[in-house]
Design an enzyme around this catalytic site. Sequence first.
Site, PDB file in Angstrom:
ATOM      1  N   GLU A  82      36.162  25.792  28.587  1.00  0.00           N
ATOM      2  CA  GLU A  82      36.865  25.518  29.927  1.00  0.00           C
ATOM      3  C   GLU A  82      36.626  24.172  30.322  1.00  0.00           C
ATOM      4  O   GLU A  82      36.608  23.668  31.613  1.00  0.00           O
ATOM      5  CB  GLU A  82      36.247  26.648  30.899  1.00  0.00           C
ATOM      6  N   GLU A 110      37.143  35.322  26.576  1.00  0.00           N
ATOM      7  CA  GLU A 110      36.476  35.589  27.715  1.00  0.00           C
ATOM      8  C   GLU A 110      37.350  36.605  28.366  1.00  0.00           C
ATOM      9  O   GLU A 110      38.542  36.189  28.892  1.00  0.00           O
ATOM     10  CB  GLU A 110      35.844  34.521  28.578  1.00  0.00           C
TER      11      GLU A 110
HETATM   12  O1  AHR Z   1      31.377  34.329  31.711  1.00  0.00           O
HETATM   13  C1  AHR Z   1      31.269  33.617  32.795  1.00  0.00           C
HETATM   14  C2  AHR Z   1      31.788  32.404  33.020  1.00  0.00           C
HETATM   15  O2  AHR Z   1      33.085  32.365  33.239  1.00  0.00           O
HETATM   16  C3  AHR Z   1      31.738  31.479  31.722  1.00  0.00           C
HETATM   17  O3  AHR Z   1      30.419  30.657  31.599  1.00  0.00           O
HETATM   18  C4  AHR Z   1      32.654  30.509  31.814  1.00  0.00           C
HETATM   19  O4  AHR Z   1      33.516  29.997  30.644  1.00  0.00           O
HETATM   20  C5  AHR Z   1      33.731  31.401  32.899  1.00  0.00           C
HETATM   21  O5  AHR Z   1      34.349  30.559  33.861  1.00  0.00           O
END
Ligand code: AHR
Length: 493
Positions: free
Chosen positions: A172, A290
């Site tokens: 990210e 994610e």
């Molecule tokens: O999964 C939780 C968080 O969400 C992770 O660390 C990040 O990559 C995202 O913002």
Amino acid sequence: KTASCRVHRQQAISEIDPRIYGSFIEHMGRAVYTGIYEPEHGTADDQGFREDVLQAISDLNVPIVRYPGGNFVSGYDWKDGIGPKEQRPTRLDYAWFSIETNQFGINEFADWAKKAGTSGMIAVNLGTGTPQEAGYLLEYCNIAQGTTWSDLRREHGYEQPHNFKTWCLGNEMDGPWQTCAMSAEDYGKKARETAKILKWVDPSIELVACGSSSRDMPTFPEWDRIVLEACYDEVDYISLHRYYEYEGSQTDFLASFYDLNEFITTVKATADYVRAVKRSDKVMMLSLDEWNVWYRQNMDCKRWEWAPSIAEDEYTLLDALVVGGLLTTIVNNADRVKMACLAQLVNALAPIHTAPNGAVLKHTTYYPFQQVSNFARGVAYRSQLTCEQVTTKNLGSVPALTALTTFDDSTGELAHFVLNTHQDDSVDYQLNLESFGRLQLIDHQVLAGDDPFAGNTFEHPDNICPTQKPIDVQPGEQFAFELPAASWTLLRF
Ligand code: AHR
């Protein structure tokens, strides 16, 4: 209400890459410490890994786990987590404002992954970290011997290389919350130069570049275009991240599957645009590394605690239905989405919850994931649904049902999943599978209930879990079922 679905054997979407059922362990909250690793726990093995948690994970059937972050990785020095445990430094973790004792590092992860029956998707630090340090980590993990870093691994007791095959180029990096966030241009260049080193060190690996961290980012999808223009030839996947939460409208929340499909469609189009600009033969694949339901308002990161309770969402029936819907979208895009990680796996926004020194609890979201990851194998087929639309505030008119069909040649098993988002109405559902020949129903499970906000607790661990229905239909080619209001159904033939 009525609805029907026709699935045709000639309408295959794609072979499903098993890594589509991945998950994620980050050094976040209690995911590692008192989650998967708790040497003092009664079930801990000789390495401190909780065997009760390993069992719950192996029942989920997760073929790949992303590690060590997440936001955590952008300030993490992997060298802190190797060598004798008593010599490892205690650091401040900038991502979650926690204390990191480094008692669990890359070698422990490799051992744990083997015991969990999974493999690793390793993220390198492209925040405070350099391309060179990423190269050293890969050398430490994957080179057999004869170099400084590979020999150090051997000195640490790991004669054989870990051979991690999937690597993420940071995390990210578009997010202002990220340690050392950067512009798309800067990230694209850093990702490309890191990718070159990593593929020189081990040409057999695959690389994931950071796409937008959400569909809501103001930089989406320009970020993805710029990044891909910089490193299209060097990487194999572009990542997507997406989280959902209930914000007052069940109709909108249940339609999350539709939003995710729009997101995937836009990223595909952006990647294909870059492919055209580059005159490239290569089709960029997607890593949804994610995704989940996550109640971000529950986040309270106090400074500076070890293994704090962060993001320990207690999922409801409604959340589980949404997770089911999201899974249909993910697998229905199996032609481009080759990897996906349910974020996360234990304690932090996770289907598995542990009490420190206590029991393991399966939240509601555990069940649709377990069903899909165990039974939606082989090839995904287009599920042609005819159903009513519902009107949402944010997404306009959206189909009230979403379905997924898979057929596994190796077992001869067909699996069909369907989410009914009508909150007050059951649906008379006609399922036409005639092109697959005569089929015998072998399993019918339904996740539904009167209270969409009910969940599982340590006192009532099985409050919300799928109910087994009687197999009272004859073998055939067309089937009729009643889908209860707001329900998730699994049918196996
Ligand atoms: O999964 C939780 C968080 O969400 C992770 O660390 C990040 O990559 C995202 O913002």
